[in-house]
Scaffold this active site. Sequence first.
Site, PDB file in Angstrom:
ATOM      1  N   VAL A  72      -7.746   4.690   6.880  1.00 34.18           N
ATOM      2  CA  VAL A  72      -7.943   5.626   5.768  1.00 34.18           C
ATOM      3  C   VAL A  72      -6.758   6.575   5.803  1.00 34.18           C
ATOM      4  CG1 VAL A  72      -9.359   7.482   4.818  1.00 34.18           C
ATOM      5  CG2 VAL A  72     -10.451   5.476   5.869  1.00 34.18           C
ATOM      6  N   HIS A  73      -5.996   6.622   4.700  1.00 36.76           N
ATOM      7  CA  HIS A  73      -4.835   7.521   4.623  1.00 36.76           C
ATOM      8  C   HIS A  73      -5.143   8.584   3.576  1.00 36.76           C
ATOM      9  CE1 HIS A  73      -0.655   8.766   4.828  1.00 36.76           C
ATOM     10  NE2 HIS A  73      -0.497   7.914   5.821  1.00 36.76           N
ATOM     11  N   LEU A  74      -5.174   9.839   3.986  1.00 40.87           N
ATOM     12  CA  LEU A  74      -5.549  10.940   3.091  1.00 40.87           C
ATOM     13  C   LEU A  74      -4.313  11.452   2.358  1.00 40.87           C
ATOM     14  CD1 LEU A  74      -7.987  12.751   5.516  1.00 40.87           C
ATOM     15  CD2 LEU A  74      -8.546  11.130   3.696  1.00 40.87           C
ATOM     16  N   GLY A  75      -4.057  10.852   1.216  1.00 38.67           N
ATOM     17  CA  GLY A  75      -2.881  11.214   0.434  1.00 38.67           C
ATOM     18  C   GLY A  75      -1.668  10.404   0.853  1.00 38.67           C
ATOM     19  N   PRO A 120      -5.575   5.452   0.198  1.00 39.21           N
ATOM     20  CA  PRO A 120      -5.706   4.022   0.466  1.00 39.21           C
ATOM     21  C   PRO A 120      -6.735   3.790   1.573  1.00 39.21           C
ATOM     22  CG  PRO A 120      -3.402   4.712   0.476  1.00 39.21           C
ATOM     23  CD  PRO A 120      -4.238   5.950   0.485  1.00 39.21           C
TER      24      PRO A 120
END
Length: 152
Positions: A72-75, A120
């Site tokens: 999980v990529h935050l931004g 993403p």
Amino acid sequence: MSVEVRSPVTGLAASLADVPDPVFSQAMVGPGVAVKPAAGPADAVAPIAGTVATLHPHAFVVASAGGTAVLVHLGIDTVQLKGEGFTLHVAKGDTVEAGQPIVTWDPSAVEGHGYSSVCPVVALDLTPESLGDLREDGQVAAGDPLFTVEGG
């Protein structure tokens, strides 16, 4: 056996191809779905049950007992914020349940710094054929199914 991957944030599901970073949009690290998060502070939650394999303020990986690893990529490019505006709730190596808060962050603040807040959600090192039931449009709440990984 399949693993159901859930949305880490509330927002609008979209295709990974819509992510403004070729590493994600071209599925270089793996297939998945993107979520454009709702505005305002929120928790990003674990997309699956498992162990926190990688943990940064702006990104994390949870690996299931069966070996499926979900990033999980935050931004986008949020590593440039050096952790500012991100509060971690777990440590690397912790066992987590799906839906458990991992990071509190504010997508609006990320955008205020000039970065995309799109998230993403990627099944690492898998082929697109490994995924089923992709949810690439419409509103999702944190914890709603995004896709399944077969054999994970």
